[in-house]
Scaffold this active site. Structure first.
Site, PDB file in Angstrom:
ATOM      1  N   GLN A 113      55.228  48.238  69.418  1.00  0.00           N
ATOM      2  CA  GLN A 113      56.372  47.588  70.070  1.00  0.00           C
ATOM      3  C   GLN A 113      56.790  46.343  69.279  1.00  0.00           C
ATOM      4  O   GLN A 113      55.994  45.414  69.099  1.00  0.00           O
ATOM      5  CB  GLN A 113      56.062  47.197  71.514  1.00  0.00           C
ATOM      6  CG  GLN A 113      57.372  46.829  72.236  1.00  0.00           C
ATOM      7  CD  GLN A 113      57.190  46.235  73.600  1.00  0.00           C
ATOM      8  OE1 GLN A 113      56.372  45.319  73.776  1.00  0.00           O
ATOM      9  NE2 GLN A 113      57.951  46.704  74.577  1.00  0.00           N
ATOM     10  N   TYR A 115      63.577  38.870  76.904  1.00  0.00           N
ATOM     11  CA  TYR A 115      63.289  38.331  75.575  1.00  0.00           C
ATOM     12  C   TYR A 115      64.559  38.386  74.719  1.00  0.00           C
ATOM     13  O   TYR A 115      65.645  38.656  75.240  1.00  0.00           O
ATOM     14  CB  TYR A 115      62.084  39.070  74.971  1.00  0.00           C
ATOM     15  CG  TYR A 115      60.839  38.782  75.785  1.00  0.00           C
ATOM     16  CD1 TYR A 115      60.264  37.506  75.757  1.00  0.00           C
ATOM     17  CD2 TYR A 115      60.284  39.734  76.635  1.00  0.00           C
ATOM     18  CE1 TYR A 115      59.152  37.205  76.530  1.00  0.00           C
ATOM     19  CE2 TYR A 115      59.173  39.438  77.414  1.00  0.00           C
ATOM     20  CZ  TYR A 115      58.609  38.170  77.357  1.00  0.00           C
ATOM     21  OH  TYR A 115      57.525  37.869  78.140  1.00  0.00           O
ATOM     22  N   ARG A 136      63.282  49.940  74.452  1.00  0.00           N
ATOM     23  CA  ARG A 136      62.945  49.627  75.849  1.00  0.00           C
ATOM     24  C   ARG A 136      63.979  48.664  76.413  1.00  0.00           C
ATOM     25  O   ARG A 136      64.278  47.636  75.799  1.00  0.00           O
ATOM     26  CB  ARG A 136      61.560  48.992  75.935  1.00  0.00           C
ATOM     27  CG  ARG A 136      61.109  48.805  77.373  1.00  0.00           C
ATOM     28  CD  ARG A 136      59.684  48.301  77.495  1.00  0.00           C
ATOM     29  NE  ARG A 136      59.033  48.972  78.611  1.00  0.00           N
ATOM     30  CZ  ARG A 136      58.090  48.438  79.373  1.00  0.00           C
ATOM     31  NH1 ARG A 136      57.636  47.231  79.143  1.00  0.00           N
ATOM     32  NH2 ARG A 136      57.567  49.109  80.369  1.00  0.00           N
ATOM     33  N   GLY A 144      51.146  50.986  83.113  1.00  0.00           N
ATOM     34  CA  GLY A 144      50.529  49.871  82.403  1.00  0.00           C
ATOM     35  C   GLY A 144      49.153  49.548  82.915  1.00  0.00           C
ATOM     36  O   GLY A 144      48.128  49.971  82.359  1.00  0.00           O
ATOM     37  N   ARG A 145      49.124  48.798  84.025  1.00  0.00           N
ATOM     38  CA  ARG A 145      47.845  48.239  84.485  1.00  0.00           C
ATOM     39  C   ARG A 145      46.783  49.291  84.753  1.00  0.00           C
ATOM     40  O   ARG A 145      45.593  49.043  84.517  1.00  0.00           O
ATOM     41  CB  ARG A 145      48.104  47.368  85.726  1.00  0.00           C
ATOM     42  CG  ARG A 145      48.742  46.044  85.346  1.00  0.00           C
ATOM     43  CD  ARG A 145      49.380  45.366  86.523  1.00  0.00           C
ATOM     44  NE  ARG A 145      50.640  46.021  86.906  1.00  0.00           N
ATOM     45  CZ  ARG A 145      51.393  45.635  87.918  1.00  0.00           C
ATOM     46  NH1 ARG A 145      51.024  44.610  88.663  1.00  0.00           N
ATOM     47  NH2 ARG A 145      52.516  46.266  88.196  1.00  0.00           N
TER      48      ARG A 145
HETATM   49  C1  LIG Z   1      49.137  42.094  81.049  1.00  0.00           C
HETATM   50  C2  LIG Z   1      50.513  42.649  80.841  1.00  0.00           C
HETATM   51  C3  LIG Z   1      51.130  42.488  79.610  1.00  0.00           C
HETATM   52  C4  LIG Z   1      52.412  43.021  79.387  1.00  0.00           C
HETATM   53  N1  LIG Z   1      52.972  42.916  78.139  1.00  0.00           N
HETATM   54  C5  LIG Z   1      54.138  43.556  77.869  1.00  0.00           C
HETATM   55  C6  LIG Z   1      54.635  43.610  76.540  1.00  0.00           C
HETATM   56  O1  LIG Z   1      54.028  43.113  75.567  1.00  0.00           O
HETATM   57  N2  LIG Z   1      55.813  44.258  76.342  1.00  0.00           N
HETATM   58  C7  LIG Z   1      56.510  44.847  77.388  1.00  0.00           C
HETATM   59  O2  LIG Z   1      57.572  45.428  77.159  1.00  0.00           O
HETATM   60  N3  LIG Z   1      56.034  44.823  78.655  1.00  0.00           N
HETATM   61  C8  LIG Z   1      54.862  44.218  78.903  1.00  0.00           C
HETATM   62  N4  LIG Z   1      54.341  44.268  80.179  1.00  0.00           N
HETATM   63  C9  LIG Z   1      55.031  45.046  81.228  1.00  0.00           C
HETATM   64  C10 LIG Z   1      54.436  46.458  81.306  1.00  0.00           C
HETATM   65  O3  LIG Z   1      54.785  47.216  80.160  1.00  0.00           O
HETATM   66  C11 LIG Z   1      54.917  47.225  82.563  1.00  0.00           C
HETATM   67  O4  LIG Z   1      56.320  47.251  82.557  1.00  0.00           O
HETATM   68  C12 LIG Z   1      54.425  46.583  83.860  1.00  0.00           C
HETATM   69  O5  LIG Z   1      53.044  46.306  83.793  1.00  0.00           O
HETATM   70  C13 LIG Z   1      54.697  47.508  85.069  1.00  0.00           C
HETATM   71  O6  LIG Z   1      53.986  48.738  84.926  1.00  0.00           O
HETATM   72  P1  LIG Z   1      52.633  49.009  85.776  1.00  0.00           P
HETATM   73  O7  LIG Z   1      53.004  48.797  87.214  1.00  0.00           O
HETATM   74  O8  LIG Z   1      52.279  50.437  85.471  1.00  0.00           O
HETATM   75  O9  LIG Z   1      51.594  48.046  85.300  1.00  0.00           O
HETATM   76  C14 LIG Z   1      53.080  43.717  80.428  1.00  0.00           C
HETATM   77  C15 LIG Z   1      52.453  43.843  81.671  1.00  0.00           C
HETATM   78  C16 LIG Z   1      51.181  43.356  81.880  1.00  0.00           C
HETATM   79  C17 LIG Z   1      50.507  43.577  83.214  1.00  0.00           C
END
Ligand SMILES: Cc1cc2nc3c(=O)[nH]c(=O)nc-3n(C[C@H](O)[C@H](O)[C@H](O)COP(=O)(O)O)c2cc1C
Length: 369
Positions: free
Chosen positions: A99, A181, A228, A314-315
């Site tokens: 990314q 961003y 994205r 993600g999480r």
């Molecule tokens: C610890 C953490 C770091 C994240 N870093 C990024 C990132 O570097 N780039 C990005 O586009 N989204 C980032 N996100 C957003 C996630 O890609 C995702 O959209 C968000 O966690 C919701 O998905 P989930 O409910 O499955 O966790 C981050 C989220 C978390 C929790």
């Protein structure tokens, strides 16, 4: 859940299943060199059962870095570090995109070289919130407006980082146009007050996004490029007064390029996934952002209803490295992370067990019986 576990093929993408690991910053790179953590290859290899891995955001130039421990794709040492990651993922049969990230105003002089001011489309600061730095939480500063020649250089930096990503063995790159961003700061009404060709109208506010995508496509080929977006997402104090008009225009402009995918993060009143799906002829990856982690059940529904081809989680991937296998076997899932999310070493990074490792966790419903 069956829908999530089916293979997916389109263009160059040959995914073992329809689950992507969403990009997640973990803040564990060397803060001085920007070289990925020595544990990064293990972290991504453990999760290579995802059809598609999308890395944490990676900075594309020195002013693009958002905080401590963010890795880069600017130097040879960083590129070599990422090669270890891609080799580890490919050894497991996985697919991995890097990314590419520029944070714009979402950083601080204490994170940037020589204490420089953050840059942005316009000199508009985040108000009343603080930002995490190596010196702890600090007030946001007012960023400096990018000049026309700096905008052109930044577009080139995205393309150079994409070239480095391919040199490092990545299967492709995802341009980070989401979450308030730099790219979304150009799109947002409250963050882009420019009256030149990079502002003023929907066309002007979309120009930077289009130029970045076109430059990266020219460098590495459209079938290696994802984008994205997070339409109407208020994160990082961004406001878009007419997200549907804006993002329909963006999608209409980019659809003919034949990108590897469009990754839509839905957060806000605008139902972006359902609205943009029929307007995008290529692969669509869906993700939703809410306090609770996105659920695999909701993801399976998005695929069943034709709203998405691939679903990003993600999480749950953070704490369940073998998430696809757990879903296939009906194994209970570990909950979202509560500590060691950003920064640190191996703890909370590569020590989440698989269902097979976890003592007392049944491998499958049959084993539990
Ligand atoms: C610890 C953490 C770091 C994240 N870093 C990024 C990132 O570097 N780039 C990005 O586009 N989204 C980032 N996100 C957003 C996630 O890609 C995702 O959209 C968000 O966690 C919701 O998905 P989930 O409910 O499955 O966790 C981050 C989220 C978390 C929790």
């Amino acid at each position: 859940m069956r829908e999530l576990l089916e293979p997916y093929r389109a263009g160059r993408l040959e995914l073992a299943n329809r689950l992507a690991m969403a990009p997640m910053t973990r803040g564990r790179a060397d803060d001085v060199t920007g070289v990925p953590s020595p544990h990064a290859a293990t972290y991504y290899r453990q999760r290579a059962g995802a059809g598609l891995l999308i890395t944490e955001g990676v900075y594309v130039n020195a002013l693009a870095k958002g905080g401590p421990g963010i890795p880069g794709l600017v130097t040879d040492a960083q590129t070599r570090g990422w090669r270890e990651v891609t080799e580890a993922v490919h050894a497991e049969g996985g697919t991995v995109f890097a990314q590419l990230w520029h944070v714009g105003r979402m950083t601080h002089p204490s994170t940037l070289p020589d204490g420089e001011l953050p840059v942005a489309p316009s000199a508009v600061a985040v108000e009343g919130e603080q930002i995490f730095t190596r010196d702890g939480l600090l007030d946001h500063v007012t960023p400096r407006e990018l000049t026309m020649s700096e905008i052109a250089a930044t577009v080139r930096d995205f393309a150079s980082a994409a070239r480095r990503a391919i040199d490092a063995g990545f299967d492709g790159v995802e341009i980070h146009g989401a979450n308030g961003y730099l790219i979304q700061q150009f799109i947002g009404d409250n963050t882009n007050l420019r009256t030149d060709e990079y502002g003023g109208s929907v066309t002007g506010r979309l120009r930077f996004a289009r130029e970045v995508v076109e430059a990266v496509v020219a460098e590495v080929g459209a079938d290696r490029v994802g984008l994205r977006i997070s339409p109407d997402n208020p994160v990082n104090q961004l406001a878009e007064t007419d997200a549907p008009t804006t993002y329909r225009a963006l999608v209409e402009a980019l659809d003919p390029l034949g990108l590897a995918y469009l990754h839509v993060l839905e957060n806000g009143a605008y139902g972006a996934i359902a609205d943009l799906r029929p307007r995008w002829s290529g692969t669509l990856i869906a993700n939703t952002n809410a306090p609770e982690p996105s659920s695999p059940e909701a993801g399976a529904r998005l695929i069943r209803d034709g709203h998405a081809d691939v679903v990003a989680l993600g999480r749950l991937f953070m704490t369940n490295p073998d998430l696809p296998a757990r879903l296939a076997n009906g194994t209970p899932l570990a909950g979202p992370p509560t500590e060691n999310v950003y920064g640190g070493g191996a703890e909370g990074y590569i020590d989440y067990p698989t269902a097979t490792d976890a003592p007392g966790t049944p491998k499958s419903p049959a084993a539990a019986a």
